[in-house]
Design an enzyme around this catalytic site. Structure first.
Site, mmCIF file in Angstrom:
data_model
loop_
_atom_site.group_PDB
_atom_site.id
_atom_site.type_symbol
_atom_site.label_atom_id
_atom_site.label_comp_id
_atom_site.label_asym_id
_atom_site.label_seq_id
_atom_site.Cartn_x
_atom_site.Cartn_y
_atom_site.Cartn_z
ATOM 1 N N LYS A 10 6.834 3.712 4.850
ATOM 2 C CA LYS A 10 6.466 5.087 4.654
ATOM 3 C C LYS A 10 8.008 5.896 4.123
ATOM 4 C CE LYS A 10 2.355 5.951 6.289
ATOM 5 N NZ LYS A 10 1.538 6.803 5.326
ATOM 6 N N ARG A 51 0.019 12.462 -14.281
ATOM 7 C CA ARG A 51 -0.996 12.450 -15.750
ATOM 8 C C ARG A 51 -1.854 13.630 -15.576
ATOM 9 N NH1 ARG A 51 -6.080 11.086 -16.491
ATOM 10 N NH2 ARG A 51 -6.505 10.283 -14.278
ATOM 11 N N ARG A 63 -3.915 1.422 19.457
ATOM 12 C CA ARG A 63 -3.257 2.663 19.845
ATOM 13 C C ARG A 63 -3.455 3.285 21.589
ATOM 14 N NH1 ARG A 63 -3.613 6.692 14.520
ATOM 15 N NH2 ARG A 63 -4.531 4.981 13.302
ATOM 16 N N THR A 80 0.818 -0.976 0.117
ATOM 17 C CA THR A 80 -0.124 0.083 -0.021
ATOM 18 C C THR A 80 0.752 1.204 0.032
ATOM 19 O OG1 THR A 80 -1.768 -0.995 1.250
ATOM 20 C CG2 THR A 80 -1.781 1.321 1.293
ATOM 21 N N TYR A 131 5.641 -0.930 8.264
ATOM 22 C CA TYR A 131 4.911 0.615 8.246
ATOM 23 C C TYR A 131 6.254 1.553 8.045
ATOM 24 C CZ TYR A 131 2.262 4.473 9.638
ATOM 25 O OH TYR A 131 1.686 5.598 9.910
ATOM 26 N N TYR A 140 9.946 11.855 -7.509
ATOM 27 C CA TYR A 140 8.941 12.398 -8.710
ATOM 28 C C TYR A 140 9.323 13.751 -8.634
ATOM 29 C CZ TYR A 140 6.303 8.335 -9.770
ATOM 30 O OH TYR A 140 5.840 6.915 -10.527
#
Length: 320
Positions: free
Chosen positions: A156, A112, A193, A98, A152, A166
């Site tokens: 990240k 795009r 959490r 993800t 994670y 980019y």
């Protein structure tokens, strides 16, 4: 910052049904924008966005950003990722995918669409178990790349790399914020959490579980303050890329937090200590000098006021 906007934009929020995403969607609607909320509902819930569904400027698309997006928008906030250890450790491979493939798809979409501005919700977890305190943006971190939190943390970190690549290769306007511990309404009941755990256990009259001896510290930022930081960062000039820390620098030990919640809820809960999870940071506190200088931003909500609102939210959830 003014509440109104100079012109309406169509804004994409990935992870828009999650804890932070739902608050961001609400704030953007309040400012008069059209909002496209994209979520696969792995950790986000429809209850979080239920009050927004009647707004004609709000649209929901069920979609996993690991697959390319074909939409037309003017700005993008990328918040899609599990953010609590319970969720991302349950599906570590999907978490990494993800953050990496999802970021590529979001960035390709931004290119795009004519190089629209794109915001990345990064995290203080990129600092790992920090060797310096407080954490400043030019600190490279102390992360275990093969530990249970790495899906994670490293996901990240790789996402940040992609955003800056980019920016360099395509001159894409990017905004990268590193989010420190945040709490407030719309947190999941069972996300693991510390704030939600302690509040739910206290309201149920259960023992409060502390991992370690409770001396480890965190700095907790109320969600409304954080969202204000998002908005201000997105409004900066093109040359402001970040990363910029967004969090509350007021440090508190986990044990002090538990005692405060017991007192505020009137609970009779006892504290129970269990073994500290692997790679759990011993200290976490943001240096927000850059946020103050560049964004004119600092948290305003006290821990007492923020916890009062969060406790009230969980009281209503538990009554359902």
């Amino acid at each position: 910052m003014t509440k109104g906007c100079l012109f309406m934009r169509r804004i994409l929020v990935t992870g828009g049904a999650g804890f932070l995403g739902s608050h961001l969607c609400r704030r953007l609607l309040t400012e008069g924008h059209d909002v496209l909320c994209v979520d696969n509902f792995y950790t986000g819930t429809r209850n979080n966005i239920l009050p927004l569904l009647s707004n004609p400027h709000f649209e929901v698309l069920r979609h996993n950003i690991t697959e390319p997006l074909k939409v037309e928008v003017d700005e993008i906030y990328n918040l899609a990722s599990p953010a609590s250890p319970v969720h991302y450790q349950n599906r570590p491979v999907q978490t990494t995918i993800t953050n990496v493939h999802g970021s590529i798809n979001v960035l390709d979409l931004a290119v795009r669409l004519g190089k629209v501005k794109v915001f990345q919700a990064s995290t203080s977890e990129v600092y790992g178990d920090p060797a310096i305190h407080p954490q400043v943006e030019d600190y490279w971190g102390n992360v275990n790349p093969i530990g249970p939190r790495a899906c994670y943390d490293e996901g990240k970190r790789c996402a940040e790399t992609l955003f800056f690549d980019y920016w360099r290769q395509y001159e894409l306007p990017i905004k990268v914020a590193r989010i420190f511990n945040t709490y407030g309404p719309n947190m999941c009941l069972n996300d693991g959490r510390v704030v939600s755990n302690f509040i739910v256990q206290a309201l149920k009259g259960e023992p409060i579980t502390i991992y370690g001896d409770g001396s480890q510290t965190r700095s907790f930022c109320y969600v409304d303050d954080l969202i204000e930081g998002f908005i201000r960062m997105m409004a900066t000039d093109r040359d402001v890329t970040g990363p910029i820390n967004l969090g509350n620098p007021n440090e508190i030990t986990i044990k002090e937090l538990a005692q405060k919640i017991i007192e505020m809820t009137g609970a009779k809960s006892q504290l129970i200590c269990k073994s500290l999870p692997a790679d759990d940071p011993k200290q976490r506190k943001p240096d927000i000098t850059k946020a103050k200088h560049v964004l004119n931003w600092a948290p305003k909500v006290s821990i007492e006021d923020g916890l009062t609102k969060t406790i009230h939210y969980f009281e209503k959830i538990l009554e359902m």
